[in-house]
Design a protein around this motif. Structure first.
Motif, PDB file in Angstrom:
ATOM      1  N   LEU A 134       0.760  -1.214   0.063  1.00  0.00           N
ATOM      2  CA  LEU A 134      -0.019   0.081  -0.035  1.00  0.00           C
ATOM      3  C   LEU A 134       0.587   1.175  -0.023  1.00  0.00           C
ATOM      4  N   SER A 135       2.149   1.318   0.639  1.00  0.00           N
ATOM      5  CA  SER A 135       2.970   2.275   0.570  1.00  0.00           C
ATOM      6  C   SER A 135       3.702   2.495  -0.712  1.00  0.00           C
ATOM      7  N   GLY A 136       3.878   1.494  -1.659  1.00  0.00           N
ATOM      8  CA  GLY A 136       4.497   1.802  -2.727  1.00  0.00           C
ATOM      9  C   GLY A 136       5.829   1.322  -2.638  1.00  0.00           C
ATOM     10  N   SER A 137       5.976   0.620  -1.202  1.00  0.00           N
ATOM     11  CA  SER A 137       7.627   0.293  -1.196  1.00  0.00           C
ATOM     12  C   SER A 137       7.906  -1.121  -1.848  1.00  0.00           C
ATOM     13  N   LEU A 138       8.336  -0.659  -3.078  1.00  0.00           N
ATOM     14  CA  LEU A 138       8.451  -1.894  -4.045  1.00  0.00           C
ATOM     15  C   LEU A 138       9.750  -2.617  -3.723  1.00  0.00           C
ATOM     16  N   PHE A 139      10.081  -3.947  -3.506  1.00  0.00           N
ATOM     17  CA  PHE A 139      11.178  -4.555  -3.495  1.00  0.00           C
ATOM     18  C   PHE A 139      11.907  -5.146  -4.569  1.00  0.00           C
ATOM     19  N   GLN A 140      11.167  -5.333  -5.797  1.00  0.00           N
ATOM     20  CA  GLN A 140      11.585  -5.680  -6.986  1.00  0.00           C
ATOM     21  C   GLN A 140      10.683  -5.540  -8.138  1.00  0.00           C
ATOM     22  N   LEU A 141      11.311  -5.068  -9.347  1.00  0.00           N
ATOM     23  CA  LEU A 141      10.506  -5.072 -10.715  1.00  0.00           C
ATOM     24  C   LEU A 141      11.225  -5.498 -11.567  1.00  0.00           C
ATOM     25  N   ILE A 142      10.785  -6.374 -12.248  1.00  0.00           N
ATOM     26  CA  ILE A 142      11.499  -7.228 -13.352  1.00  0.00           C
ATOM     27  C   ILE A 142      10.589  -7.221 -14.558  1.00  0.00           C
ATOM     28  N   GLN A 143      11.082  -6.448 -15.810  1.00  0.00           N
ATOM     29  CA  GLN A 143      10.646  -6.547 -16.862  1.00  0.00           C
ATOM     30  C   GLN A 143      11.418  -6.703 -18.312  1.00  0.00           C
ATOM     31  N   ALA A 144      11.138  -7.224 -19.215  1.00  0.00           N
ATOM     32  CA  ALA A 144      11.546  -7.727 -20.240  1.00  0.00           C
ATOM     33  C   ALA A 144      10.624  -7.849 -21.555  1.00  0.00           C
ATOM     34  N   THR A 145      11.156  -7.763 -22.830  1.00  0.00           N
ATOM     35  CA  THR A 145      10.351  -7.873 -23.869  1.00  0.00           C
ATOM     36  C   THR A 145       9.927  -9.240 -23.959  1.00  0.00           C
ATOM     37  N   PRO A 146       8.737  -9.645 -24.673  1.00  0.00           N
ATOM     38  CA  PRO A 146       8.434 -10.943 -24.606  1.00  0.00           C
ATOM     39  C   PRO A 146       9.685 -11.972 -25.311  1.00  0.00           C
ATOM     40  N   ASN A 147       9.706 -13.061 -24.564  1.00  0.00           N
ATOM     41  CA  ASN A 147      10.835 -14.040 -24.852  1.00  0.00           C
ATOM     42  C   ASN A 147      10.323 -14.726 -26.013  1.00  0.00           C
ATOM     43  N   SER A 148      11.294 -14.639 -27.245  1.00  0.00           N
ATOM     44  CA  SER A 148      10.696 -15.343 -28.435  1.00  0.00           C
ATOM     45  C   SER A 148      12.013 -16.161 -28.956  1.00  0.00           C
ATOM     46  N   LEU A 149      11.672 -17.301 -29.755  1.00  0.00           N
ATOM     47  CA  LEU A 149      12.568 -17.976 -30.445  1.00  0.00           C
ATOM     48  C   LEU A 149      11.857 -18.553 -31.905  1.00  0.00           C
ATOM     49  N   ASP A 150      12.975 -18.152 -32.747  1.00  0.00           N
ATOM     50  CA  ASP A 150      12.716 -18.658 -34.066  1.00  0.00           C
ATOM     51  C   ASP A 150      13.922 -19.406 -34.641  1.00  0.00           C
ATOM     52  N   MET A 151      13.689 -20.699 -34.332  1.00  0.00           N
ATOM     53  CA  MET A 151      14.952 -21.693 -34.892  1.00  0.00           C
ATOM     54  C   MET A 151      14.445 -22.676 -35.913  1.00  0.00           C
ATOM     55  N   LYS A 152      15.361 -23.171 -36.571  1.00  0.00           N
ATOM     56  CA  LYS A 152      15.292 -24.251 -37.660  1.00  0.00           C
ATOM     57  C   LYS A 152      16.575 -24.992 -37.647  1.00  0.00           C
ATOM     58  N   GLN A 153      16.450 -26.365 -38.057  1.00  0.00           N
ATOM     59  CA  GLN A 153      17.441 -27.245 -38.387  1.00  0.00           C
ATOM     60  C   GLN A 153      17.085 -28.322 -39.136  1.00  0.00           C
ATOM     61  N   THR A 154      18.169 -28.582 -40.133  1.00  0.00           N
ATOM     62  CA  THR A 154      18.025 -29.569 -41.019  1.00  0.00           C
ATOM     63  C   THR A 154      18.789 -30.720 -40.711  1.00  0.00           C
ATOM     64  N   TYR A 155      18.656 -32.146 -40.952  1.00  0.00           N
ATOM     65  CA  TYR A 155      19.259 -33.362 -40.546  1.00  0.00           C
ATOM     66  C   TYR A 155      19.251 -34.168 -41.940  1.00  0.00           C
ATOM     67  N   LEU A 156      20.514 -34.515 -42.223  1.00  0.00           N
ATOM     68  CA  LEU A 156      20.620 -35.510 -43.092  1.00  0.00           C
ATOM     69  C   LEU A 156      21.624 -36.749 -42.596  1.00  0.00           C
ATOM     70  N   GLY A 157      21.140 -37.986 -43.165  1.00  0.00           N
ATOM     71  CA  GLY A 157      21.692 -39.135 -42.632  1.00  0.00           C
ATOM     72  C   GLY A 157      21.778 -40.231 -43.947  1.00  0.00           C
ATOM     73  N   PHE A 158      22.880 -40.693 -44.339  1.00  0.00           N
ATOM     74  CA  PHE A 158      22.634 -41.732 -45.331  1.00  0.00           C
ATOM     75  C   PHE A 158      23.526 -42.985 -45.105  1.00  0.00           C
ATOM     76  N   TYR A 159      23.322 -44.080 -45.432  1.00  0.00           N
ATOM     77  CA  TYR A 159      23.923 -45.460 -44.994  1.00  0.00           C
ATOM     78  C   TYR A 159      24.060 -46.499 -46.092  1.00  0.00           C
ATOM     79  N   ALA A 160      25.216 -47.064 -45.795  1.00  0.00           N
ATOM     80  CA  ALA A 160      25.148 -48.507 -46.602  1.00  0.00           C
ATOM     81  C   ALA A 160      25.836 -49.554 -45.737  1.00  0.00           C
ATOM     82  N   GLN A 161      25.051 -50.622 -45.743  1.00  0.00           N
ATOM     83  CA  GLN A 161      25.559 -51.763 -44.825  1.00  0.00           C
ATOM     84  C   GLN A 161      25.330 -53.221 -45.542  1.00  0.00           C
ATOM     85  N   ASP A 162      25.920 -54.165 -44.859  1.00  0.00           N
ATOM     86  CA  ASP A 162      26.067 -55.373 -45.516  1.00  0.00           C
ATOM     87  C   ASP A 162      25.993 -56.358 -44.261  1.00  0.00           C
TER      88      ASP A 162
END
Length: 324
Positions: free
Chosen positions: A262-290
């Motif tokens: 009520l007195s506005g005696s703030l202990f902590q304020l944490i603010q950040a922009t929206p946390n976002s992730l835009d990631m991509k990955q490609t995988y290649l795998g080839f084999y020959a066996q006997d």
């Protein structure tokens, strides 16, 4: 339950709130800060206007210590759909399809109890998961078989919240809020909580695509295998854990948490922009066996595999390391 400001506190009288009966101490608490020398009383004109605006939306209590008992519910619905198709096109050619879809729905408590904003510390969920696989198997000759598989998977994790009806900006705090009608306030150690950082609007979408081919040939005592796998996936996410601004009051300034609030005696304020992730990955795998049947008592398995290390790509410019 939670503790909210009483009518006496809003009038500037904290004597009961700071008494032994409410603080579970032998001598009670002598409030500090703006209460110093005031015998646990303060002129309400010194209260934070933003705190008073927020307090208007809190439920009223008749408990002298500010305790308010309440309950909340968060109904959960889960559904799963499964589909299966098998086709024998010719004696040497078959196909199949498999589909699974799962949905999870949690209703935010605030949608059921809009009159009590204390339930806003829990949000809801609207999650979906899809999985589709198509297979094609063909017997090319008496000793040659080819199998192709195509797969698609997608998870869509959606955290949702019910609007409280106002933001910190609406309450008079001079700041920018990335979410309308929502705020994060935590009065710890015997207070209340509004909103939840990990319960607010967020979305995490991960689609994956995969194609594989396996060719099997039997030649005398040898069974050869040739094949490959190509996969691609993305991870798209955006969350608002701290973007509305997290206000924390804990009693370190005055001695009691609601007095800090009520007195506005703030202990902590944490603010950040929206946390976002835009990631991509490609995988290649080839084999020959006997698999070589060297004799009735000895079999030799050997082969080679090539998997290039293709790194993840962060597409929104956010980088976690670099090389010079």
């Amino acid at each position: 339950f939670a503790f909210v400001p009483t009518a006496a506190m809003l009038a500037g009288d904290f004597t009961q709130y700071a008494s032994p009966a409410c603080t579970n101490t032998a001598a009670g608490v002598t409030l500090r800060g703006p209460f110093a020398g005031g015998a646990n009383r303060i002129d309400p004109a010194r209260f934070s206007p933003a705190a008073l605006e927020i307090a208007k939306h809190l439920p009223a209590t008749t408990d002298p210590c500010g305790r308010f008992n309440y309950s909340r519910s968060r109904p959960q619905d889960e559904h799963q759909y499964i589909g299966k198709v098998d086709l024998q096109l010719t004696p040497n050619h078959s196909m199949f399809g498999r589909l699974i879809e799962t949905r999870v729905k949690w209703t935010p408590p605030g949608a059921l109890q809009p009159e009590n904003i204390l339930v806003s510390s829990q949000g809801g969920r609207d999650n979906k998961a899809h999985s589709l696989t198509i297979g094609d198997t063909m017997v090319l000759t008496n000793n040659t078989v080819n199998a192709i598989r195509v797969a698609y998977n997608k998870t869509d994790i959606h955290r949702i919240h019910e609007p409280i009806g106002f933001s910190a900006t609406d309450a008079g705090v001079k700041m920018y809020s990335y979410i309308e009608d929502y705020l994060l306030v935590n009065v710890t150690g015997g207070g209340f909580q509004l909103g939840g950082g990990t319960e607010s609007e967020a979305r995490f979408t991960t689609p994956t695509y995969q194609v594989s081919d396996a060719l099997t040939l039997v030649r005398g005592a040898h069974q050869f295998g040739l094949g490959g796998n190509v996969s691609f996936w993305k991870s798209l996410s955006q969350a608002n854990v701290r973007s509305p601004g997290q206000f924390t009051f804990n009693g370190t300034i005055t001695g009691l948490p609601l007095a800090d609030f009520l007195s506005g005696s703030l202990f902590q304020l944490i603010q950040a922009t929206p946390n976002s992730l835009d990631m991509k990955q490609t995988y290649l795998g080839f084999y020959a066996q006997d698999t070589w049947k060297m004799s009735w008592e000895a079999t030799l398995n050997y082969g080679i595999r090539w998997e290039p290390g293709l790194a993840q790509e962060i597409r929104n410019g956010a980088m976690y390391n670099f090389s010079v």
